[in-house]
Design a protein around this motif. Structure first.
Motif, short mmCIF file in Angstrom:
data_model
loop_
_atom_site.label_atom_id
_atom_site.label_comp_id
_atom_site.label_asym_id
_atom_site.label_seq_id
_atom_site.Cartn_x
_atom_site.Cartn_y
_atom_site.Cartn_z
N ARG A 198 0.88 -1.19 -0.05
CA ARG A 198 -0.03 -0.19 0.19
C ARG A 198 0.87 1.34 -0.08
O ARG A 198 0.68 2.09 -0.51
CB ARG A 198 -0.87 -0.12 1.35
CG ARG A 198 -1.78 0.96 1.34
CD ARG A 198 -2.82 0.99 2.66
NE ARG A 198 -3.73 -0.01 2.48
CZ ARG A 198 -4.66 -0.26 3.52
NH1 ARG A 198 -4.44 0.37 4.50
NH2 ARG A 198 -5.50 -1.08 3.25
N ARG A 199 2.18 1.36 0.63
CA ARG A 199 2.97 2.30 0.78
C ARG A 199 3.86 2.27 -0.26
O ARG A 199 4.68 3.36 -0.64
CB ARG A 199 3.51 2.30 1.97
CG ARG A 199 2.97 2.45 3.36
CD ARG A 199 3.92 2.38 4.43
NE ARG A 199 3.16 2.35 5.83
CZ ARG A 199 2.66 3.69 6.22
NH1 ARG A 199 3.44 4.67 5.57
NH2 ARG A 199 2.08 3.74 7.18
N GLY A 200 3.91 1.46 -0.94
CA GLY A 200 4.64 1.11 -2.30
C GLY A 200 6.32 0.92 -1.78
O GLY A 200 6.97 0.83 -2.67
N ASP A 201 6.62 0.78 -0.59
CA ASP A 201 7.72 0.16 -0.13
C ASP A 201 8.21 -1.05 -0.52
O ASP A 201 9.52 -1.14 -0.79
CB ASP A 201 7.86 0.20 1.23
CG ASP A 201 7.35 1.64 1.92
OD1 ASP A 201 7.57 2.61 1.44
OD2 ASP A 201 7.08 1.68 3.28
N ALA A 202 7.22 -1.95 -1.26
CA ALA A 202 7.73 -3.01 -1.59
C ALA A 202 8.21 -3.00 -3.03
O ALA A 202 8.50 -3.86 -3.65
CB ALA A 202 6.46 -4.41 -1.34
N LEU A 203 7.46 -2.03 -3.64
CA LEU A 203 7.68 -1.99 -5.07
C LEU A 203 8.64 -0.73 -5.48
O LEU A 203 9.30 -1.21 -6.62
CB LEU A 203 6.32 -1.41 -5.55
CG LEU A 203 5.33 -2.10 -5.31
CD1 LEU A 203 4.13 -1.40 -5.55
CD2 LEU A 203 5.30 -3.61 -5.87
N ARG A 204 9.26 0.35 -4.91
CA ARG A 204 10.15 0.97 -5.20
C ARG A 204 11.02 1.96 -4.19
O ARG A 204 10.51 1.68 -2.86
CB ARG A 204 9.07 2.31 -6.00
CG ARG A 204 8.48 2.99 -5.17
CD ARG A 204 8.90 4.28 -4.51
NE ARG A 204 7.83 5.15 -3.86
CZ ARG A 204 7.09 4.71 -2.75
NH1 ARG A 204 8.00 3.93 -1.96
NH2 ARG A 204 6.30 5.67 -2.13
N ILE A 205 11.89 2.08 -4.61
CA ILE A 205 13.02 2.94 -3.54
C ILE A 205 12.93 4.45 -3.99
O ILE A 205 13.46 4.64 -5.06
CB ILE A 205 14.33 2.30 -3.32
CG1 ILE A 205 14.05 1.04 -2.39
CG2 ILE A 205 15.02 3.10 -2.51
CD1 ILE A 205 15.15 0.43 -2.39
N GLU A 206 12.58 5.31 -3.19
CA GLU A 206 12.62 6.71 -3.65
C GLU A 206 13.85 7.45 -2.72
O GLU A 206 13.27 7.34 -1.37
CB GLU A 206 11.39 7.46 -3.61
CG GLU A 206 11.39 9.01 -3.91
CD GLU A 206 10.28 9.60 -4.07
OE1 GLU A 206 9.19 9.23 -4.28
OE2 GLU A 206 10.12 10.89 -3.79
N ASP A 207 14.72 7.78 -3.28
CA ASP A 207 15.69 8.48 -2.12
C ASP A 207 16.07 9.75 -2.52
O ASP A 207 15.62 10.28 -3.76
CB ASP A 207 17.12 7.79 -2.31
CG ASP A 207 17.12 6.48 -1.53
OD1 ASP A 207 16.45 6.38 -0.43
OD2 ASP A 207 17.77 5.61 -1.93
N THR A 208 16.30 10.67 -1.57
CA THR A 208 16.63 12.27 -1.95
C THR A 208 18.19 12.15 -2.28
O THR A 208 18.99 11.92 -1.34
CB THR A 208 16.25 13.15 -0.79
OG1 THR A 208 14.99 12.96 -0.62
CG2 THR A 208 16.60 14.55 -1.30
N HIS A 209 18.63 12.83 -3.36
CA HIS A 209 20.08 13.04 -3.57
C HIS A 209 20.28 14.47 -3.74
O HIS A 209 19.53 15.25 -3.94
CB HIS A 209 20.46 12.25 -4.82
CG HIS A 209 20.89 10.71 -4.72
ND1 HIS A 209 21.41 10.17 -5.57
CD2 HIS A 209 20.25 9.94 -3.88
CE1 HIS A 209 21.47 8.79 -5.32
NE2 HIS A 209 20.84 8.70 -4.06
#
Lengths: 833, 354
Positions: free
Chosen positions: A615-626
């Motif tokens: 639901r949170r999308g954590d299982a699907l994608r990683i979004e990091d701030t660079h």
């Protein structure tokens, strides 16, 4: 959606003053009026004229010469319309009259024949596109009658923002707006004129209706009408349709459209010859029943691939229309049609929307069905249709009585509210009588209840929501708040502050961190912040030889080269640097932004079982701030290169020092272990990894010289990219305090001769092994590699600080320390320069 | 020379030293030269000092006289040196008075700049922090659940048409609105809460001077007991007055967003024409600025907040639009251009002071 003021006036009184205020009134309480158009004002002295004679033009075979009786006189005109004939009643613009596109009609000579006016087409009157022939008037009129009156050309058209009607199926027709206006102005809404139900039952059901998918079809009314024909609609009706943007076709088709625009209920007329029994079923069901083929041809002549889930209207098992979207070519009303089967139905909004989306066919009908229509409107619209048909064709009769299947009727909803609730939610006292009158005027039925322990002010009601509002829009008490407050007037609610409990406000660290880093990079390092897109430009990436192994892509990017979400900030910043290169010799850029990539496979499979993580999308994608910084300068000297590299190291250092009170570590980037080493822009040598407290943050590099010349002339760049999401985990070092030294400390510089290849980090590790009572600290000063040194050596100068807690050092002590240090170094093969 | 120094010789010597020193001092051009002169005559090994030292061997009858002369000379040289130093300083000041130019621009170290979005976002964050709001962030690569579903916009809801969405998969999308943070914030912080969340949003549309597929919004959410429409108007009016540094007039009118009920469009009276009507406001006197509304009970429920106990309001400020209004940027494409000719103009100042 467009609203005709004349049309609204059929249902509610609107005086001229109210008409003027109407846009404001609707915008403030109902829906945004985007524009107001006054039509028919520029038509002057155009009259009804009767063609009394017709002769061919002496020289031009395409033209004819007509004499037109316009009441006061008979006028000659040259006319190119192929349909003109003697006895025809036409709109005629004599000399000195005005049309929308002709300010003053003048006498002319056309191929040598005098022409004293224009026989008008619809387009010339501003009521549609038809221009092939002269417009034949079918309305009751006599020569000389003002055309403006005959065709009801003076009107005001309001354009409503469709977005503000998304939740209001009742407002997708004029009658709904008339109801709103009645409520807003306190005037009565006229009851709709329609045929009696008995009239619809006056014949046996010849065409039966069966609904095979009751989930997708809520109601289906079918009525057979004969004795009709496909004559043009009366002029006033054509004017109305044209003014609200619908092209007049023939009376039958126009009337289905007219009712849709009046009541919001789409209708469809089939040619009776083609329909013997209606079945409503999905395309899948049709196929299961033996239909061969996967396509259906709609009445616009397009053969369409049908999804199995699409709901179809069938004659027996032969599809004749796509439910809620468009009729079929095989059953459409033809010029020869004399009897029709009228459909007025309610379909499942989701099903219609899916089908329309799948087919890419967003019709006026589907726009209404997807808003959730009231099943009661299906019958009302049928009665209205028969009524209006008979106004024009009194001889029209019912040959097949009303067949009505209603698997899912819309029922009224009952809600309870009280006056205190309304006032509390609004934040202002609204008198109970006012609440009652507002809701009543909108069609709600209110019943007062005795409140327990009733107070003087609190009134409780049972509110019955009318079915045309009960399909989706008004289902909760809070929905009634909107009805009351918007009519009460939001402007009548005084702003009020809110008292709250005093409690600490915790701030999100990330946003603050990002802002402080931005401040530092711009203020202390002279860098300019830019924004680049969240996706790569694949053409550019090809130019810089960049390709990521594992990326996320946009399924519908618009432009295909922009379909890949960025994993690194560098490529887009390099593109920006290349663009700026033409304008500036030296500049420094940075961006702080998100990068995205798929979640690692193992984490993914584990997390897929975790509903929250999906639901949170954590299982699907990683979004990091660079954060990515680029230092660009003119010139290619070694010194500049090392200087730029150093600036970025300073920046990394400052981030760690200022944000976490800690240090940055710079390590050699190893091909074998650091995937960054293979990035196309990373230098084979002048590069390093950056970490802090053992957390890997990113890297610094001089741009790869092989890449450089491709897009930069005579200049050079250094690049840093750090992962700030990783940095957030670097612990904050507690500030520690030590008394300043009581006795002066002494700083001694030593220049050490070491191998050229020895990194400072390695030297520093050696020096860490030295201990002495007087030693306080050792720091780096500089490195010298110039002339005067033994082959293969460099000189590294360090500053050694010594001191004592209880006395000032004597020169003997200082010398003693130096000797001890030098001999310790000598034991490790390090001599002084 | 042996024996007692002759008194006359000493006088003669002092007189010579006097002339010699006076001449040297008059010719001296700098403090350093004068210091050398002082050393030459007056230091421990100086020539005048040598005479004073030799007094012991002078006959007592003339000793006081010679001693006095030598001391006078010593003082005279000392004074002459100081006077000369003062003259030199005066000359230097006169020269500077003539030549020193305080008006030349300073030498500048390279100055960077912040993106205007950063500047205005920070300004808004400060205003909201001052009003007790927490600033939070959320992912840009969002799920259908938070961007639509939990905002009372299930699949096939016609309101999804209002936003052209970039889809990455059936589940993942680039968020179309910062409203996606509403339910995330409620899940994380519970009620009561007051948050704002600024950030990047995406809509799949063609780019021109007034349309961008990438833009910034700032979402606000306040959930508490007995929150009313009147509270919403108050917070909006206060906040916008701070943003525009003037007492703005606001009006609410109906607007439809599935996650609020009632939903509003908030307009402000045009600041350029004071509501008289001008090209900026499309001659209406009002500028549509903030879509907002009372949080829909279903959304509260999705956030784990009991709508029987709590109510709230939410708003979505178009940050990009606000930046364009504040700085008079007419072409939205400037913001994502990366072009320093445009973007470096904003410096690092706080927008408050601009």
């Amino acid at each position: 959606m467009k609203l005709s003021l004349n049309w609204l006036r059929d249902h509610v009184d609107i005086d001229d003053k109210t008409a003027e205020q109407l846009p404001e009134l609707l915008t403030m309480s109902t829906a945004e009026v985007e524009s107001v158009e006054h039509l028919g004002r520029d038509i002057r002295n155009v009259v009804a004229g009767k063609v009394v004679s017709l002769s061919p033009h002496p020289t031009s075979s395409k033209l004819s010469v007509i004499q037109v009786d316009i009441g006061s006189e008979v006028v000659q005109s040259v006319c190119g319309a192929p349909n003109v004939r003697v006895g025809m009643m036409i709109p005629f613009a004599p000399c000195a009259s005005s049309l929308p596109d002709v300010e003053c009609v003048r006498a002319a000579e056309i191929d040598g024949v005098a022409s004293n006016g224009i026989a008008c087409s619809q387009r010339e009157l501003g009521i549609g596109d038809a221009h092939e022939g002269v417009f034949e008037l079918t309305d009751e009129c006599k020569p000389g009658d003002s055309i403006t009156d005959v065709l009801k050309l003076r009107d005001t058209v309001l354009e409503i923002d469709n977005k503000s009607l998304t939740h209001r199926p009742d407002l997708w027709g004029h009658y709904g707006f008339a109801r709103e206006i009645a409520a807003l102005t306190g005037r009565p809404l006229r009851p709709l004129e329609m045929s009696e139900l008995e009239g619809l039952m006056s014949a046996d059901v010849v065409v039966p209706v069966a609904v095979d998918d009751p989930e997708k079809c809520y109601r289906y009314c079918a009525l057979g009408i004969e004795g009709v024909d496909t004559r043009p609609s009366p002029g006033w009706l054509q004017t109305r349709l044209a003014y609200v943007g619908m092209r007049p076709i023939n009376f039958i088709v126009d009337l289905t459209n007219y009712i849709m625009l009046e009541l919001g209920q789409p209708m469809h007329a089939f040619d009776s010859n083609m329909i013997q029994a209606i079945r409503v079923m999905t395309f899948g069901q049709v196929k299961a029943a033996g239909y061969s083929g996967s396509t259906f041809t709609t009445l616009d002549g397009v053969e369409r691939e049908m999804p199995d889930t699409a709901l179809m209207i069938c004659n027996h098992y032969e599809p004749v229309a796509i439910a809620g979207v468009m009729g079929g070519e095989n059953s459409e009303v033809e010029p020869s049609t004399t009897a029709i089967l009228l459909e007025s139905a309610t379909f499942d909004p989701v099903s219609v929307r899916r089908t329309a989306t799948a087919l890419g066919l967003r019709t006026e009908a589907c726009m209404r069905f997807e808003k959730s229509l009231d099943t009661n409107m299906a019958l009302i619209a049928t009665r209205r249709f028969l009524y209006l048909t008979r106004q024009v064709i009194p001889t029209a009769t019912v040959y097949s009585g009303l067949a009505d299947a209603e698997p899912k009727p819309t029922r009224p909803i009952s809600l309870s509210i009280d006056s205190e609730y309304v006032s509390r939610y609004a934040g202002t006292e609204i008198p109970p009588d006012r609440i009652e009158s507002i809701l009543t005027s909108l069609g709600f039925t209110l019943k007062r209840k005795d409140a327990n322990g009733r107070s003087a002010t609190k009134v409780c009601w049972d509110v019955e929501v009318p079915t045309y509002r009960a399909t989706k829009d008004v289902t909760l008490p809070v929905d009634l708040i909107e009805e009351v407050t918007r009519v009460y007037g939001y402007g009548n609610i005084e702003p009020k502050s809110k008292a709250v409990a005093l409690s600490p406000i915790h701030q999100d660290e990330h946003i603050e961190l990002h802002y402080r880093i931005k401040q530092m990079l711009s203020a202390s390092f002279g860098m300019s912040e830019i924004h680049t897109y969240s996706w790569y430009d694949k053409d550019w990436n090809r130019e810089i030889d960049h390709k990521d192994d594992s990326v996320l892509t946009i399924a519908n990017p618009g432009i295909s080269k922009y379909d890949t979400l960025r994993r690194h900030l560098v490529p887009n910043l390099l593109a920006a640097a290349a663009r700026n290169e033409g304008y500036f010799d030296e500049f420094r850029l940075f961006e702080i932004g998100s990068v995205y990539h798929p979640a690692p496979k193992d984490a993914k499979t584990a997390a897929l079982h975790d509903e929250q993580a999906v639901r949170r999308g954590d299982a699907l994608r990683i979004e990091d701030t660079h954060v990515c910084c680029i230092v660009h300068w003119k010139g290619r000297s070694e010194k500049q290169e090392d200087g730029a590299f150093d600036i970025l190291k300073q920046a990394a250092w400052a981030v760690c020092e200022q944000m976490r009170n800690t240090t940055a570590d710079f390590e050699v980037m190893d091909e074998q272990t650091a995937p960054e080493a293979s990035l196309s822009w990373v230098h084979p040598v002048k590069r390093c990894l950056v970490s802090s407290s053992g957390i890997k943050l990113g890297y610094i590099t001089v741009i790869n010289p092989r890449l450089l010349d491709r897009f930069v002339q005579g200049a050079n760049m250094a690049i840093m990219e750090l992962n700030l999401s990783a940095f957030a985990d670097v612990p904050m070092a507690k500030p520690s305090f030590a008394e300043p030294p009581r006795y002066p400390e002494v700083s001694l510089d030593f220049s050490l001769l070491v191998d050229l290849s020895m990194r400072y980090r390695a030297l520093s590790e050696v020096l860490d092994g030295f201990s002495h009572d007087l030693l306080r600290s050792i720091s780096y000063v500089d490195t010298y590699t110039g002339a005067g040194l033994p082959q293969g050596k460099k000189s590294v100068t360090i500053a050694v600080t010594i001191g004592s807690d209880d006395h000032t050092l004597s020169s003997q002590e200082i010398d003693g320390f130096s000797n001890a240090f030098i001999s310790w170094l000598a034991d490790r093969g390090i001599s002084l320069r | 020379m042996t024996g007692q120094p002759n008194g006359e010789d000493l006088k003669q010597k002092l007189s010579e030293l006097d002339q010699q020193a006076t001449a040297e001092i008059a010719e001296a051009k700098s403090d350093a030269e004068l210091d050398q002169i002082r050393v030459k005559y007056l230091s421990k090994k100086g020539e005048v000092t040598a005479i004073l030292r030799s007094l012991g061997s002078v006959s007592p009858d003339i000793r006081p006289q010679i001693g006095a002369l030598a001391n006078d000379l010593r003082n005279k040289i000392e004074e002459a040196i100081e006077r000369r130093k003062s003259e030199i300083l005066q000359q230097k000041i006169e020269m500077e008075r003539y030549a020193f130019d305080p008006t030349v621009p300073p030498t500048r170290t390279a100055t960077g700049s912040l993106h205007p979005i950063t500047i205005v976002s920070r300004e808004l964050e400060d205003i909201f922090r001052g009003m007790g709001f927490t600033v939070v962030d959320g992912p840009e690569l969002e799920t259908d659940y938070y961007n639509f579903e939990a905002l009372n916009t299930p699949k096939e809801h016609p309101a999804r048409d209002m936003q052209d969405t970039y889809w990455v998969s059936d589940i993942l999308l680039l968020r179309t609105q910062t409203s996606a943070c509403q339910v995330r914030a409620m899940e994380k912080l519970g009620a009561p809460l007051r948050i704002i969340t600024p950030g990047r949003c995406f809509r799949n549309e063609d780019i021109d001077a007034s349309h961008e597929n990438t833009f910034f919004q700032l979402e606000g959410l306040l959930v508490d007991r007995d929150v009313s429409i009147a509270n919403l108007i108050y917070v909006m009016k206060t906040m916008l007055s701070e943003v525009f540094k003037s007492d703005v007039t606001v009006r609410l009118r109906p607007g439809y967003f599935p996650f609020v009920e009632p939903g509003f469009e908030l307009d402000i009276k045009c600041l350029i024409c004071s509501g008289e009507g001008c090209p900026t406001c499309g001659r209406s006197g009002w500028v549509e600025l903030v879509p907002c509304g009372m949080v829909h009970p279903n959304v509260l429920r999705y956030g784990g907040v009991d709508p029987e106990e709590f109510s709230g309001f939410a708003f979505g400020l178009g940050l990009t639009r606000l930046v364009m209004m504040k700085y008079g940027i007419s072409d939205i494409r400037v913001l994502n251009s990366g072009d320093l000719r445009s973007l470096s103009q904003f410096g690092i100042i706080d927008a408050q002071s601009s």
